[in-house]
Scaffold this motif. Structure first.
Motif, PDB file in Angstrom:
ATOM      1  N   ARG A  80      13.855 -12.573  13.097  1.00 16.32           N
ATOM      2  CA  ARG A  80      13.929 -11.942  11.748  1.00 16.32           C
ATOM      3  C   ARG A  80      12.429 -11.459  11.251  1.00 16.32           C
ATOM      4  N   GLU A  81      11.502 -12.246  11.721  1.00 16.39           N
ATOM      5  CA  GLU A  81      10.403 -11.514  11.171  1.00 16.39           C
ATOM      6  C   GLU A  81      10.100 -10.225  11.858  1.00 16.39           C
ATOM      7  N   GLU A  82      10.306 -10.012  13.192  1.00 19.24           N
ATOM      8  CA  GLU A  82      10.156  -8.805  13.892  1.00 19.24           C
ATOM      9  C   GLU A  82      11.163  -7.677  13.230  1.00 19.24           C
ATOM     10  N   VAL A  83      12.370  -8.032  12.950  1.00 21.68           N
ATOM     11  CA  VAL A  83      13.271  -7.269  12.344  1.00 21.68           C
ATOM     12  C   VAL A  83      12.813  -6.789  10.725  1.00 21.68           C
ATOM     13  N   ALA A  84      12.152  -7.734  10.121  1.00 20.11           N
ATOM     14  CA  ALA A  84      11.539  -7.400   8.839  1.00 20.11           C
ATOM     15  C   ALA A  84      10.350  -6.454   8.860  1.00 20.11           C
ATOM     16  N   ALA A  85       9.544  -6.450   9.874  1.00 15.43           N
ATOM     17  CA  ALA A  85       8.458  -5.837  10.279  1.00 15.43           C
ATOM     18  C   ALA A  85       9.012  -4.369  10.416  1.00 15.43           C
ATOM     19  N   SER A  86      10.068  -4.227  11.449  1.00 15.81           N
ATOM     20  CA  SER A  86      10.466  -2.969  11.851  1.00 15.81           C
ATOM     21  C   SER A  86      11.069  -2.199  10.580  1.00 15.81           C
ATOM     22  N   ARG A  87      11.890  -3.031   9.646  1.00 11.66           N
ATOM     23  CA  ARG A  87      12.201  -2.425   8.627  1.00 11.66           C
ATOM     24  C   ARG A  87      11.124  -1.948   7.557  1.00 11.66           C
ATOM     25  N   ALA A  88      10.008  -2.525   7.512  1.00 15.85           N
ATOM     26  CA  ALA A  88       9.182  -2.206   6.691  1.00 15.85           C
ATOM     27  C   ALA A  88       8.388  -0.967   7.286  1.00 15.85           C
ATOM     28  N   ILE A  89       8.092  -0.907   8.640  1.00 11.78           N
ATOM     29  CA  ILE A  89       7.454   0.123   9.299  1.00 11.78           C
ATOM     30  C   ILE A  89       8.448   1.370   9.100  1.00 11.78           C
ATOM     31  N   GLY A  90       9.733   1.310   9.066  1.00 11.77           N
ATOM     32  CA  GLY A  90      10.641   2.464   9.117  1.00 11.77           C
ATOM     33  C   GLY A  90      10.765   3.033   7.810  1.00 11.77           C
ATOM     34  N   GLU A  91      10.207   2.250   6.647  1.00 10.33           N
ATOM     35  CA  GLU A  91      10.315   2.914   5.387  1.00 10.33           C
ATOM     36  C   GLU A  91       8.990   3.748   5.439  1.00 10.33           C
ATOM     37  N   LYS A  92       8.039   3.813   6.211  1.00  7.70           N
ATOM     38  CA  LYS A  92       6.780   4.410   6.012  1.00  7.70           C
ATOM     39  C   LYS A  92       6.754   5.880   7.016  1.00  7.70           C
ATOM     40  N   VAL A  93       7.911   6.073   7.766  1.00  5.90           N
ATOM     41  CA  VAL A  93       7.996   7.176   8.447  1.00  5.90           C
ATOM     42  C   VAL A  93       9.167   8.050   8.179  1.00  5.90           C
ATOM     43  N   THR A  94       9.225   9.317   9.083  1.00  2.00           N
ATOM     44  CA  THR A  94      10.448  10.109   8.550  1.00  2.00           C
ATOM     45  C   THR A  94      11.136  10.093  10.232  1.00  2.00           C
ATOM     46  N   LEU A  95      12.222  10.586  10.342  1.00  2.67           N
ATOM     47  CA  LEU A  95      13.096  10.796  11.552  1.00  2.67           C
ATOM     48  C   LEU A  95      12.278  11.900  12.548  1.00  2.67           C
ATOM     49  N   ASP A  96      11.614  12.567  11.749  1.00  2.00           N
ATOM     50  CA  ASP A  96      11.034  13.890  12.485  1.00  2.00           C
ATOM     51  C   ASP A  96       9.692  13.599  12.923  1.00  2.00           C
ATOM     52  N   ASP A  97       9.088  12.323  12.511  1.00  2.00           N
ATOM     53  CA  ASP A  97       7.785  11.932  13.024  1.00  2.00           C
ATOM     54  C   ASP A  97       7.814  11.925  14.432  1.00  2.00           C
ATOM     55  N   VAL A  98       6.665  12.274  15.297  1.00  2.00           N
ATOM     56  CA  VAL A  98       6.682  11.946  16.728  1.00  2.00           C
ATOM     57  C   VAL A  98       5.350  10.964  17.174  1.00  2.00           C
ATOM     58  N   VAL A  99       5.715  10.045  17.764  1.00  2.00           N
ATOM     59  CA  VAL A  99       4.756   8.969  18.373  1.00  2.00           C
ATOM     60  C   VAL A  99       4.721   9.012  19.697  1.00  2.00           C
ATOM     61  N   VAL A 100       3.635   8.260  20.154  1.00  2.00           N
ATOM     62  CA  VAL A 100       3.322   8.336  21.402  1.00  2.00           C
ATOM     63  C   VAL A 100       3.310   6.930  22.045  1.00  2.00           C
ATOM     64  N   HIS A 101       4.033   6.773  23.108  1.00  2.00           N
ATOM     65  CA  HIS A 101       4.332   5.485  23.804  1.00  2.00           C
ATOM     66  C   HIS A 101       2.954   4.856  24.497  1.00  2.00           C
ATOM     67  N   PRO A 102       2.397   4.089  24.112  1.00  2.00           N
ATOM     68  CA  PRO A 102       1.020   3.487  24.551  1.00  2.00           C
ATOM     69  C   PRO A 102       1.064   3.183  25.893  1.00  2.00           C
ATOM     70  N   ARG A 103       1.883   3.060  26.661  1.00  2.00           N
ATOM     71  CA  ARG A 103       2.026   2.689  28.030  1.00  2.00           C
ATOM     72  C   ARG A 103       2.610   3.741  28.772  1.00  2.00           C
ATOM     73  N   SER A 104       3.310   4.513  28.470  1.00  2.00           N
ATOM     74  CA  SER A 104       3.734   5.754  29.321  1.00  2.00           C
ATOM     75  C   SER A 104       3.209   7.038  28.702  1.00  2.00           C
TER      76      SER A 104
END
Length: 166
Positions: free
Chosen positions: A105-129
């Motif tokens: 639940r803690e991780e889901v809540a964090a995910s929801r909060a992060i999701g509110e700060k971005v748009t679907l078109d935002d591009v991010v870089v995977h830190p490992r790959s």
């Protein structure tokens, strides 16, 4: 348990968020009413899958895609052994319902909060790959990841007490 409704007509982002929440709710529903021992059961041999393991796994999946990839946080996985192997399933027998659900639940809540700060078109870089991903792709992938594992949860739950459902 009431699961999130999925809209028939809505903007894309609202639709994706609702479908992801519906899948999250489905995993919780599959675990509803079960205690520690039932959630720990690995009853589909030879697989180490258990409902407890699925909760732990999805907590790390949420953490990985939202906190590490989208938000760029230094958020190491919860369930990795020093040698790089996953322990979400293999060490699930050491966990409790209360702690597994709290972490998920803690991780889901964090995910929801992060999701509110971005748009679907935002591009991010995977830190490992180093691969580039749109937030849209991550939402679709998360829906797919939950849906696949909710199929596993269906089988696990049916083996525990015969309960079935969509």
């Amino acid at each position: 348990m009431t699961r999130a409704e999925t809209p028939h007509i809505a903007p894309e982002y609202e639709t994706l968020k609702a479908f992801l929440d519906h899948q999250r709710d489905t995993l919780a529903w599959k675990c509803e009413g079960l205690g520690d021992e039932e959630l720990r059961q690995q009853n589909i041999e030879p697989s180490p899958l258990s409902l407890m393991g699925l909760l732990r796994h999805m907590a790390d999946v949420e953490r990985g895609w939202f906190r590490r990839v989208i938000a760029g946080e230094n958020a190491p996985p919860h369930f990795w052994h020093a040698d790089g192997s996953e322990t979400d399933f293999t060490k699930a027998a050491d966990d409790t319902r209360e702690s597994a659900f709290a972490l998920w639940r803690e991780e889901v809540a964090a995910s929801r909060a992060i999701g509110e700060k971005v748009t679907l078109d935002d591009v991010v870089v995977h830190p490992r790959s180093g691969g580039e991903y749109s937030v849209r792709w991550i939402y679709v992938h998360m829906i797919e990841e939950y849906a696949r594992h909710n199929g596993h949860a269906d089988l696990l739950r049916e083996r525990i007490d015969g309960a079935t459902g969509e």
